[in-house]
Motif scaffolding. Sequence first.
Motif, mmCIF file in Angstrom:
data_model
loop_
_atom_site.group_PDB
_atom_site.id
_atom_site.type_symbol
_atom_site.label_atom_id
_atom_site.label_comp_id
_atom_site.label_asym_id
_atom_site.label_seq_id
_atom_site.Cartn_x
_atom_site.Cartn_y
_atom_site.Cartn_z
ATOM 1 N N THR A 126 0.872 -1.281 0.077
ATOM 2 C CA THR A 126 0.093 -0.050 -0.058
ATOM 3 C C THR A 126 0.856 1.051 -0.053
ATOM 4 O O THR A 126 1.780 1.243 0.861
ATOM 5 N N VAL A 127 0.519 2.179 -0.759
ATOM 6 C CA VAL A 127 1.396 3.496 -0.761
ATOM 7 C C VAL A 127 0.467 4.380 0.110
ATOM 8 O O VAL A 127 -0.712 4.903 -0.165
ATOM 9 N N LEU A 128 1.221 4.931 1.105
ATOM 10 C CA LEU A 128 0.508 5.633 1.824
ATOM 11 C C LEU A 128 0.968 7.049 2.176
ATOM 12 O O LEU A 128 2.515 7.226 2.177
ATOM 13 N N ALA A 129 0.374 8.056 2.155
ATOM 14 C CA ALA A 129 0.950 9.476 2.598
ATOM 15 C C ALA A 129 1.097 9.622 3.977
ATOM 16 O O ALA A 129 0.015 9.167 4.598
ATOM 17 N N SER A 130 2.095 10.130 4.486
ATOM 18 C CA SER A 130 2.337 10.017 5.806
ATOM 19 C C SER A 130 2.581 11.508 6.361
ATOM 20 O O SER A 130 3.298 12.362 5.782
ATOM 21 N N GLN A 131 1.993 11.575 7.685
ATOM 22 C CA GLN A 131 2.681 12.747 8.203
ATOM 23 C C GLN A 131 4.170 12.579 9.013
ATOM 24 O O GLN A 131 4.431 11.544 9.403
ATOM 25 N N LEU A 132 4.725 13.738 9.289
ATOM 26 C CA LEU A 132 6.201 13.632 9.525
ATOM 27 C C LEU A 132 6.313 13.192 10.825
ATOM 28 O O LEU A 132 7.248 12.581 11.239
ATOM 29 N N LEU A 209 5.943 4.557 2.311
ATOM 30 C CA LEU A 209 5.578 5.862 2.859
ATOM 31 C C LEU A 209 6.015 7.129 2.096
ATOM 32 O O LEU A 209 7.207 7.059 1.907
ATOM 33 N N ILE A 210 5.278 8.271 1.680
ATOM 34 C CA ILE A 210 5.586 9.393 1.224
ATOM 35 C C ILE A 210 5.050 10.496 1.869
ATOM 36 O O ILE A 210 4.109 10.303 2.704
ATOM 37 N N GLY A 211 5.873 11.655 1.704
ATOM 38 C CA GLY A 211 5.428 12.800 2.102
ATOM 39 C C GLY A 211 3.955 13.413 1.995
ATOM 40 O O GLY A 211 3.708 12.986 0.813
ATOM 41 N N TRP A 212 3.181 13.999 2.844
ATOM 42 C CA TRP A 212 1.954 14.259 2.668
ATOM 43 C C TRP A 212 2.025 15.409 1.520
ATOM 44 O O TRP A 212 1.104 15.178 0.674
ATOM 45 N N ALA A 213 2.895 16.284 1.535
ATOM 46 C CA ALA A 213 3.022 17.266 0.416
ATOM 47 C C ALA A 213 3.342 16.634 -1.073
ATOM 48 O O ALA A 213 2.451 16.945 -1.988
ATOM 49 N N ALA A 214 4.361 15.722 -1.070
ATOM 50 C CA ALA A 214 4.270 15.136 -2.392
ATOM 51 C C ALA A 214 3.408 14.405 -2.882
ATOM 52 O O ALA A 214 3.326 14.112 -4.072
ATOM 53 N N ALA A 215 2.621 13.650 -1.895
ATOM 54 C CA ALA A 215 1.553 12.796 -2.199
ATOM 55 C C ALA A 215 0.359 13.418 -3.142
ATOM 56 O O ALA A 215 -0.058 13.279 -4.037
#
Length: 401
Positions: A126-132, A209-215
């Motif tokens: 699963t590709v998830l946007a993540s908070q820092l 996990l990728i950054g929220w902004a990049a997602a």
Amino acid sequence: MTRPARPVRLAPLDLLGLGLMGLRTRPAQAILSALGIAVGIATMVVVTGIPASSQADLLDKLTALGTNTLQATAVPNQDPPVRLPESALGMVRRIGPITAASAVGNTHTLVRRNDRTDPDDGSGLTVLASQLDLLPTINARIRYGEWLNPATAAFPTVVLGSVAATRLGIADLPAGQAAPQVMIADRRFTVIGVLAATPLSPDIDRSVLIGWAAARTELRFDGHPTVLYVQCEEPQIEAVRSVLAETIYPERPGQVLVTRPSDALAAKRATESSLSVLFLALAAVALIVGGIGVANTMVVSVLERRSEIGLRRALGATRGQIRGQFLTESVVLAAIGGLAGTGLGLLATIGYATWQQWPIVVPTGSAAAGVGGAVVIGVIAGVYPCVRAARLTPTQALATV
């Protein structure tokens, strides 16, 4: 008219000197009696201190299992699917007892090792946007590389869960070599970190996990969180759980699923409330044995010192002074044993806890109770001998000379 002479009251220092004199004249008996008290006090300190250190170590391990952690998600299998509000994380952070909160959001995209693999095969990841702040909130840690930061979170970079790294064939991130890349939605993302296994959040192990902004910019992520992770003050966990759904989605709280507290929390509370009754009973028995030893020593002392008592009475010592002398001797004897036993017990507790690599818990309450208990035992054990000594008349006492 001549007034009758009043008996002279002994000063506290004089009374203490008389008590110590009796101990100095019979050192072997004094040492053995003090040793009995010391063993009892040391036993009490050890049997409370070592279990307390062991309990602290167990509680630390249970806390690491997420006893203060909750997860909130949308109720699954709804038509249309339920989406948590974008403002949910900010609202949750306003709850007083909450100490940390973070979120991830499903981007509904596939990840591939490279552009030569099947575009429809996401390897079950699963590709998830993540908070820092995700890592400290779920007690996760980086195994290789580094975590997302405000700079890398805005660019096409990813951090892999432990299972995701294995399935994508990325064993580690050797220093000095070019970082590997993966394909997400036909775009290349650079792998900057790999997480260690996270037993509390197995879904994270199977995630990219990728950054929220990049997602948002790279994958057209809509910004709605999928899972919220919450840490709160442990005593307030039930209260937080009761208001979490209404806080996340005030309009439709029934569409929010909040996990119940971990079973480890119940185990932790049971551990905290348990008492080492058997150990305390053994310590009490040891104290009683020590008290009997002191009483025996004082009774023998009275019998052996009848001539001294008679001489002092003949020279004008009152019954109160005789009582004070022998009671002081008993209390000093017990206090010396109590202090020695407390010191030995603390040293044994610290040494054993250090050897076991446990947190060192110094039982200050038991140490104070040990010294106080020794003084009380000295008073109780000295009552009968001092009264018996005071009842001896000069003629009875000197008759044995």
